[in-house]
Structures are given as C-alpha cells and as structure tokens.
Design a protein around this motif. Sequence first.
Motif, PDB file in Angstrom:
ATOM      1  N   ALA A   1       0.837  -1.191   0.000  1.00  0.00           N
ATOM      2  CA  ALA A   1       0.000   0.000   0.000  1.00  0.00           C
ATOM      3  C   ALA A   1       0.874   1.243   0.000  1.00  0.00           C
ATOM      4  CB  ALA A   1      -0.901  -0.001   1.223  1.00  0.00           C
ATOM      5  N   SER A   2       0.551   2.180  -0.893  1.00  0.00           N
ATOM      6  CA  SER A   2       1.236   3.462  -0.901  1.00  0.00           C
ATOM      7  C   SER A   2       0.210   4.550  -0.634  1.00  0.00           C
ATOM      8  CB  SER A   2       1.939   3.689  -2.231  1.00  0.00           C
ATOM      9  OG  SER A   2       1.015   3.655  -3.285  1.00  0.00           O
ATOM     10  N   GLY A   3       0.662   5.623  -0.046  1.00  0.00           N
ATOM     11  CA  GLY A   3      -0.274   6.643   0.386  1.00  0.00           C
ATOM     12  C   GLY A   3      -0.793   6.285   1.762  1.00  0.00           C
ATOM     13  N   ARG A   4      -1.969   6.752   2.085  1.00  0.00           N
ATOM     14  CA  ARG A   4      -2.458   6.434   3.422  1.00  0.00           C
ATOM     15  C   ARG A   4      -2.990   5.004   3.445  1.00  0.00           C
ATOM     16  NH1 ARG A   4      -7.362   9.328   5.981  1.00  0.00           N
ATOM     17  NH2 ARG A   4      -6.912   7.661   7.463  1.00  0.00           N
ATOM     18  N   THR A   5      -3.053   4.466   4.643  1.00  0.00           N
ATOM     19  CA  THR A   5      -3.571   3.113   4.820  1.00  0.00           C
ATOM     20  C   THR A   5      -4.705   3.143   5.827  1.00  0.00           C
ATOM     21  OG1 THR A   5      -1.932   2.660   6.543  1.00  0.00           O
ATOM     22  CG2 THR A   5      -1.359   2.027   4.294  1.00  0.00           C
ATOM     23  N   TRP A   6      -5.538   2.123   5.753  1.00  0.00           N
ATOM     24  CA  TRP A   6      -6.613   1.963   6.715  1.00  0.00           C
ATOM     25  C   TRP A   6      -6.425   0.662   7.466  1.00  0.00           C
ATOM     26  CZ3 TRP A   6      -7.404   4.276   1.994  1.00  0.00           C
ATOM     27  CH2 TRP A   6      -7.878   5.582   2.049  1.00  0.00           C
ATOM     28  N   ASN A   7      -7.181   0.488   8.523  1.00  0.00           N
ATOM     29  CA  ASN A   7      -6.865  -0.592   9.446  1.00  0.00           C
ATOM     30  C   ASN A   7      -7.055  -1.977   8.865  1.00  0.00           C
ATOM     31  OD1 ASN A   7      -6.000  -1.522  12.000  1.00  0.00           O
ATOM     32  ND2 ASN A   7      -8.120  -1.922  12.586  1.00  0.00           N
ATOM     33  N   VAL A   8      -8.044  -2.133   7.998  1.00  0.00           N
ATOM     34  CA  VAL A   8      -8.338  -3.475   7.491  1.00  0.00           C
ATOM     35  C   VAL A   8      -7.890  -3.592   6.035  1.00  0.00           C
ATOM     36  CG1 VAL A   8     -10.130  -5.187   7.018  1.00  0.00           C
ATOM     37  CG2 VAL A   8     -10.314  -3.704   9.025  1.00  0.00           C
ATOM     38  N   MET A   9      -7.188  -4.670   5.753  1.00  0.00           N
ATOM     39  CA  MET A   9      -6.862  -5.004   4.366  1.00  0.00           C
ATOM     40  C   MET A   9      -7.306  -6.432   4.117  1.00  0.00           C
ATOM     41  SD  MET A   9      -3.234  -3.258   3.413  1.00  0.00           S
ATOM     42  CE  MET A   9      -3.450  -3.687   1.690  1.00  0.00           C
ATOM     43  N   GLY A  10      -7.739  -6.681   2.906  1.00  0.00           N
ATOM     44  CA  GLY A  10      -8.262  -8.006   2.603  1.00  0.00           C
ATOM     45  C   GLY A  10      -7.792  -8.543   1.271  1.00  0.00           C
ATOM     46  N   TRP A  11      -7.931  -9.859   1.137  1.00  0.00           N
ATOM     47  CA  TRP A  11      -7.707 -10.547  -0.139  1.00  0.00           C
ATOM     48  C   TRP A  11      -9.029 -11.138  -0.612  1.00  0.00           C
ATOM     49  CZ3 TRP A  11      -3.376 -10.276  -2.927  1.00  0.00           C
ATOM     50  CH2 TRP A  11      -2.164 -10.006  -2.296  1.00  0.00           C
ATOM     51  N   PHE A  12      -9.286 -10.953  -1.889  1.00  0.00           N
ATOM     52  CA  PHE A  12     -10.426 -11.573  -2.537  1.00  0.00           C
ATOM     53  C   PHE A  12      -9.916 -12.263  -3.788  1.00  0.00           C
ATOM     54  CE2 PHE A  12     -14.091  -9.793  -0.266  1.00  0.00           C
ATOM     55  CZ  PHE A  12     -13.469  -8.815   0.488  1.00  0.00           C
ATOM     56  N   ARG A  13     -10.724 -13.132  -4.358  1.00  0.00           N
ATOM     57  CA  ARG A  13     -10.339 -13.775  -5.603  1.00  0.00           C
ATOM     58  C   ARG A  13     -11.557 -13.944  -6.496  1.00  0.00           C
ATOM     59  NH1 ARG A  13      -8.912 -20.024  -3.705  1.00  0.00           N
ATOM     60  NH2 ARG A  13     -11.070 -20.689  -3.325  1.00  0.00           N
ATOM     61  N   GLN A  14     -11.274 -13.998  -7.782  1.00  0.00           N
ATOM     62  CA  GLN A  14     -12.341 -14.206  -8.742  1.00  0.00           C
ATOM     63  C   GLN A  14     -11.872 -15.199  -9.782  1.00  0.00           C
ATOM     64  OE1 GLN A  14     -13.953 -10.671 -10.592  1.00  0.00           O
ATOM     65  NE2 GLN A  14     -15.866 -11.732 -11.020  1.00  0.00           N
ATOM     66  N   ALA A  15     -12.535 -16.328  -9.813  1.00  0.00           N
ATOM     67  CA  ALA A  15     -12.230 -17.360 -10.799  1.00  0.00           C
ATOM     68  C   ALA A  15     -13.027 -17.079 -12.071  1.00  0.00           C
ATOM     69  CB  ALA A  15     -12.586 -18.729 -10.235  1.00  0.00           C
TER      70      ALA A  15
END
Length: 121
Positions: A23-37
């Motif tokens: 992450a560049s710039g500001r960040t927020w507390n939650v980050m997630g991974w998603f996927r799309q097949a």
Amino acid sequence: VQLQASGGGLVQAGGSLRLSCTASGRTWNVMGWFRQAPGKEREFVAAITWGAGSTWYADSLKGRFTISRDNNKNTMYLEMNSLKPEDTAVYYCASGPRVARPSLDGEYDYWGQGTLVTVSS
C-alpha cells in the motif's frame, strides 16, 4: 492510495505461492484478499488488521492459506499452500475506511489490480 498486488504465477497442484500487496499513500486498518475465478463471482479469501493483526479467513481456506502483514513495509502477504486447481483465480487486495465486515467486498473502496494464480493439475 494505491494497492499493488504481486506474486501470482503458474504452480502445480500441491505447490505453494506467496502473494504480496503493498500500500502506498495512506492506509486503513483493514486489508483483505479476494479472488475471482473465471465465470464466477468474486469471493472473500482473508483479511487482517494493521494494528492488532486480527485475521479472518474464508472457512473453506482455513489451514491452507495464511495472511500476514509487515507494518514497516506497508505490505500484506497471503501464503498459499497445498494449492488446488480450484484455487485458480485472479487475486485482489483491497482496503478502505468503511470496512466493518471484512468478508464483504462492498465495504472496500480501494482495490489493487489483481494478480493471476494458475494451479495446474
């Protein structure tokens, strides 16, 4: 805010990969991974908080996937083990200020470009 995902590639079934999201710039507390097949809807994989390191996983992926973060590098990781052909998908990282339910993609405002993971049988 920019999220840069990397680490995807071609791997044989049973193999491992580690994805990164910086992450560049500001960040927020939650980050997630998603996927799309191909031909499927986007689905939740895992999420983590920068502060306490709290984690959430899709039930079907617990035990094979591990999410982690390096606060000093503003980078989140997804370690994927015992990969299966059904894990083939584009993997996206996401974040945002509104995330209260980390498994819901609609609560994320910022998305990386995705990194393709292909698992051959």
